[in-house]
Design a protein around this motif. Structure first.
Motif, PDB file in Angstrom:
ATOM      1  N   PHE A  11      -0.177   4.758   0.974  1.00  0.00           N
ATOM      2  CA  PHE A  11      -0.859   4.610   2.365  1.00  0.00           C
ATOM      3  C   PHE A  11       0.127   3.777   3.121  1.00  0.00           C
ATOM      4  CE2 PHE A  11      -4.285   5.577  -0.609  1.00  0.00           C
ATOM      5  CZ  PHE A  11      -4.801   6.708  -0.036  1.00  0.00           C
ATOM      6  N   ASP A  30      -0.878   2.179   6.347  1.00  0.00           N
ATOM      7  CA  ASP A  30      -2.060   0.900   6.283  1.00  0.00           C
ATOM      8  C   ASP A  30      -1.042  -0.481   6.294  1.00  0.00           C
ATOM      9  OD1 ASP A  30      -4.407   2.459   6.480  1.00  0.00           O
ATOM     10  OD2 ASP A  30      -4.515   2.557   4.353  1.00  0.00           O
ATOM     11  N   LEU A  83      -6.198   9.687   9.455  1.00  0.00           N
ATOM     12  CA  LEU A  83      -5.776   8.275   8.517  1.00  0.00           C
ATOM     13  C   LEU A  83      -7.094   7.872   8.103  1.00  0.00           C
ATOM     14  CD1 LEU A  83      -3.013   6.888  10.649  1.00  0.00           C
ATOM     15  CD2 LEU A  83      -2.772   8.751   8.913  1.00  0.00           C
ATOM     16  N   LEU A  90       0.781  -1.233  -0.045  1.00  0.00           N
ATOM     17  CA  LEU A  90       0.138   0.189   0.109  1.00  0.00           C
ATOM     18  C   LEU A  90       0.803   1.207   0.147  1.00  0.00           C
ATOM     19  CD1 LEU A  90      -2.963  -1.025   2.347  1.00  0.00           C
ATOM     20  CD2 LEU A  90      -2.713  -1.334   0.077  1.00  0.00           C
ATOM     21  N   SER A  91       2.117   1.053   0.054  1.00  0.00           N
ATOM     22  CA  SER A  91       2.878   2.183   0.368  1.00  0.00           C
ATOM     23  C   SER A  91       3.159   2.977  -1.134  1.00  0.00           C
ATOM     24  CB  SER A  91       4.231   1.732   0.732  1.00  0.00           C
ATOM     25  OG  SER A  91       4.968   0.967  -0.104  1.00  0.00           O
TER      26      SER A  91
END
Length: 241
Positions: free
Chosen positions: A73, A76, A156, A68-69
């Motif tokens: 994100f 997450d 977030l 998710l990076s």
């Protein structure tokens, strides 16, 4: 907004469903146990093993690769990846314990169809069996509360506007931040109480609160994951190259 979906992955859909089903299964297991209607232990072991395997596999991958990076994100990956990995391993450990206990009862000549006898034996033995696991569960419970605090502090979890349903609140990030943070924290409170309740005569008030916390969060995690099968597919359709 365009996302290269070939370079990343989003699978917190099945992770969310697995978490919710596992929480509800734990509540259901102890409900059957307390009413002396536990049934066949092997079935419960497999019931915990299925979400345990899914959460261990997906949580490990998310923890080690941070998919998710690539979407911006990265937080997450920590919140969902590491917590899912921890829960998955705990579920697999419970699966092994219950399976071995079932085999031991069979060797002792206990009629596994006699739910009263099996339930009474399990009620006496489970606290000592689960106590060592509960220390890690409690630690992760506090970690979930910390994640919830981070969610509110840093706003977030807001979905991008391209995502159906959840994206309607993109302009109001505190709505989803508050919702997800409370969900994480309440799940964590349940984990802490689960550890506290692993004794021969637990406090009935704490047991009821533990049950209520995991019934509420279990239903929400399951429903949220099911909804995300629609919303995440919609996000992919709206953002793919």
């Amino acid at each position: 907004m365009v996302i290269n979906w070939g370079a990343t992955a989003v699978y917190n859909t099945i992770m969310s469903v697995s978490v919710g089903v596992a929480l509800l299964s734990i509540v259901n297991f102890f409900s059957h146990l307390n009413s002396n209607k536990i049934g066949h232990i092997e079935g419960w072991a497999i019931g915990f093993g299925i979400p345990g395997f899914i959460l261990t596999l997906t949580g490990l991958h998310m923890t080690l690769t941070w998919p998710l990076s690539k979407m911006g994100f990265a937080f997450d990956d920590i919140i969902f990846g590491e917590s899912s990995l921890a829960f998955g391993v705990l579920l697999l450990a419970i699966t092994v314990l219950l399976w071995r206990k079932a085999n031991l009862y069979l060797k002792q000549g206990i009629d596994m169809n006699d739910t009263t006898v099996v339930s009474e034996k399990l009620k006496k033995e489970l606290p000592s069996l689960l106590k060592p696991l509960s220390f890690f569960a409690a630690a992760m419970g506090f970690a979930l509360i910390a994640m919830g605090c981070a969610g509110v502090t840093f706003r977030l979890f807001a979905a991008p506007p391209q995502e159906p349903i959840s994206g309607l609140f993109a302009a109001y990030p505190m709505i989803e931040a508050t919702f997800m943070s409370i969900l994480l924290a309440l799940t964590g409170v349940g984990a802490i109480l689960f550890a506290v309740n692993q004794k021969e005569k637990p406090n009935l008030g704490l047991v009821k609160f533990n049950r209520s916390a995991w019934v509420i969060t279990g239903i929400i995690w399951t429903a949220f994951g099911i909804m995300n099968y629609f919303t995440h597919i919609g996000l992919i359709v709206h953002t793919m190259k």
